[in-house]
Motif scaffolding. Structure first.
Motif: not given
Length: 344
Positions: A5-8, A37-38, A40-57
């Motif tokens: 599962r995604p990390i939290k 901790r940063r 983990i925060t980035k990973a939580e933001a990545a799964v919340q994002s809705t990109p249409t192309e590869p980004g900084m996730q």
């Protein structure tokens, strides 16, 4: 049962323990609270994002034992590398020194400092705790990433790489780095590795040799470890080679470990994967099922598990109720899966 599962945020303490267990040379998990901790925060933001192309996730997942609640492993994917911070490698090529008049012909390997992998995706941060290193767990932790990439192609580049940990001893001494340290850096390998892990890469461009390095001028120990992996990394490399990953002559600038690459569409697990709607049927799955790695089609509520899966018809598959619950799905929902024994 093991799920991925995604990390939290509540996984921080375990991630910190894994970072310590992974040891020197595992650059993507520095033993640094702020950085972890940063991450983990980035990973939580990545799964919340809705990109249409590869980004900084930056996606980071954990393997959890559902019976005990213990996190026993971690694995990650960088949607792109090198777009924000420079992503360095050495590329091995050859140069010929020849004289027809003197009848001398010498071919020599040289190392070129480069950024050739800028913009590709990277699989990283694969670590399985010792008490979980059995059965299909390691294979599951590795292959799950390819199913995720196959399901969410818009989030990733067409090419994916993996940097393999190079040769170093228990104290973190790298023969390759020892030569660089003596001649250019004046800092030990653990320090350089840690600085890179926390994102401090400026010193690399400042101190790295500006011209190609003739391999035959390095120490014999340094030459011998170019393109070789750490003993503990051999199983991970073997899994990737079975998927079709190959080394194209790129190695790490610190320990000279190989970087392997593949076109995502040509990865064995991606090619073998199928998407189908599910029918929850314990009897059919247990009787006619094949052991598979399966994921749901969500990002935010992503789950993966090992399941027995049987075809009902061309568009539907049967799975056990316990597997459906692990994936958080119900009758009629879709999954992506591939056989557990897939090889290139």
């Amino acid at each position: 049962m093991k799920i991925i599962r995604p990390i939290k945020a509540s996984d921080y303490q375990t991630l910190h323990e894994i970072a310590k267990e992974s040891g020197i040379g595992f650059t993507s998990l520095p033993v640094n609270e702020e950085l972890l901790r940063r991450k983990i925060t980035k990973a939580e933001a990545a799964v919340q994002s809705t990109p249409t192309e590869p980004g900084m996730q930056s996606y980071l997942f954990v393997m959890e034992d559902t019976e005990t609640g213990e996190v026993v492993g971690t694995t990650g994917i960088e949607a792109t590398v090198g777009l924000q911070d420079a992503f360095y490698h050495y590329h091995i090529s050859k140069v010929v020194h020849a004289s027809r008049e003197l009848n001398v012909h010498n071919t020599v390997d040289i190392l070129h400092f480069c950024n050739d992998y800028t913009g590709v995706s990277e699989i990283c941060t694969l670590f399985l705790r010792e008490n979980a290193r059995k059965g299909l767990n390691g294979r599951f932790l590795s292959k799950m990433r390819f199913l995720f990439m196959a399901e969410h192609t818009e989030r990733f580049a067409d090419v994916v790489i993996a940097e393999m940990r190079g040769v170093s001893d228990d104290k973190g001494l790298s023969p390759f780095w020892a030569w660089l340290e003596e001649n250019f850096f004046s800092m030990d390998f653990p320090t350089a590795d840690y600085l890179t892990g926390i994102g401090n890469k400026v010193f690399i461009a400042e101190l790295m040799p500006k011209y190609p390095i003739y391999v035959n001028l390095l120490s014999k120990a340094a030459q011998d470890c170019i393109g070789k992996v750490h003993e503990k990394t051999k199983p991970a490399l073997c899994l990737l080679e079975q998927e079709g990953f190959k080394c194209r002559g790129y190695v790490d600038i610190f320990d000279a470990g190989p970087t392997v690459e593949a076109d995502v569409k040509n990865i064995a697990t991606v090619q073998a994967s199928r998407k189908a709607s599910v029918v929850i049927n314990d009897n059919l799955a247990q009787t006619d099922g094949q052991t598979c790695f399966a994921i749901n089609t969500s990002v935010q509520d992503f789950r993966a598990c090992i399941a027995e899966i049987a075809y009902v018809d061309g568009n539907r598959v049967a799975i056990e109720r316990v597997s459906a619950e692990a994936l958080g799905i119900k009758d009629g929902d879709s999954i992506r899966f591939s056989p557990a024994n897939t090889k290139h």
